[in-house]
Write a protein that holds these residues in place. Structure first.
Motif: not given
Length: 212
Positions: A159-166, A171-180
């Motif tokens: 599904q549509p997703t924004i992956s935010v790597y910090q 090292e990168y840690e990722v959070s997945l952001v969707r919808g609202n």
């Protein structure tokens, strides 16, 4: 993306020889021509660039979004042309390739880099994640408004997703952001923007109504 049939080239050969009216990247000595993107892709880029510009202007931060700057990993003959590249002006004086080639190599110069996914999603999720991490770029977004990425990256069903790597301890840690879900950005912690607002920037009014 169309790969050039030429022999491997150096970064200097690449930047001095590529045509100005087309967009290219260098991947380990191979010249890659980036195909023309669809209109929705450009609308998403334009929407994000405007929102982020408003935010760093509001905060009086010394940032800019260049039109054609490149990001070069220091360890290989590659150079990337991100969809959105936010630069930290004060650090550009320390960039050895900036004045001649408008190219940055240091994480301190790049608060945030964003790629909007198209059919070559492997480059964004595999190649560039590793390269941007090695450079030390503190924040990297992958904006996948069509849900094209692999299931191991955005889940199943896709599904549509924004992956935010910090970047945390190099090292990168990722959070997945969707919808609202609100995009929680370490660079812009007060940014009030949801994934859906970004995705709707690439939709027509009828498509937005259909999703409601």
């Amino acid at each position: 993306m169309i790969q050039s049939p030429t022999q491997p080239v150096t970064f200097e050969e690449f930047v001095e020889g590529k045509p100005e009216n087309r967009r290219y990247e260098l991947h380990n000595g191979g010249i890659i021509e980036i195909a023309q993107r669809p209109g929705k892709h450009e609308e998403v880029i334009g929407f994000l660039a405007s929102k982020l510009t408003l935010e760093f202007v509001r905060l009086n931060l010394p940032y800019l979004i260049p039109k054609q700057a490149l990001v070069k990993p220091p360890e290989n003959e590659s150079a990337y042309s991100p969809d959105i590249l936010i630069l930290n002006r004060p650090n550009l004086a320390s960039e050895p390739l900036w004045q001649k080639f408008s190219t940055v190599t240091q994480g301190a110069s790049i608060p945030l880099v964003i790629e909007v996914v198209s059919t070559n999603w492997q480059d964004d999720y595999i190649r560039k994640v590793g390269e941007y991490e090695l450079i030390g770029i503190p924040e990297y977004w992958i904006v996948d408004y069509l849900g094209l990425g692999g299931r191991r990256f955005i889940g199943n069903p896709k599904q549509p997703t924004i992956s935010v790597y910090q970047l945390v301890d190099c090292e990168y840690e990722v959070s997945l952001v969707r919808g609202n879900d609100r995009i929680e950005s370490p660079t812009f912690p007060e940014l009030n923007l949801t994934a859906q607002q970004v995705f709707q920037a690439g939709l027509t009014a009828d498509e937005i109504a259909g999703d409601a």
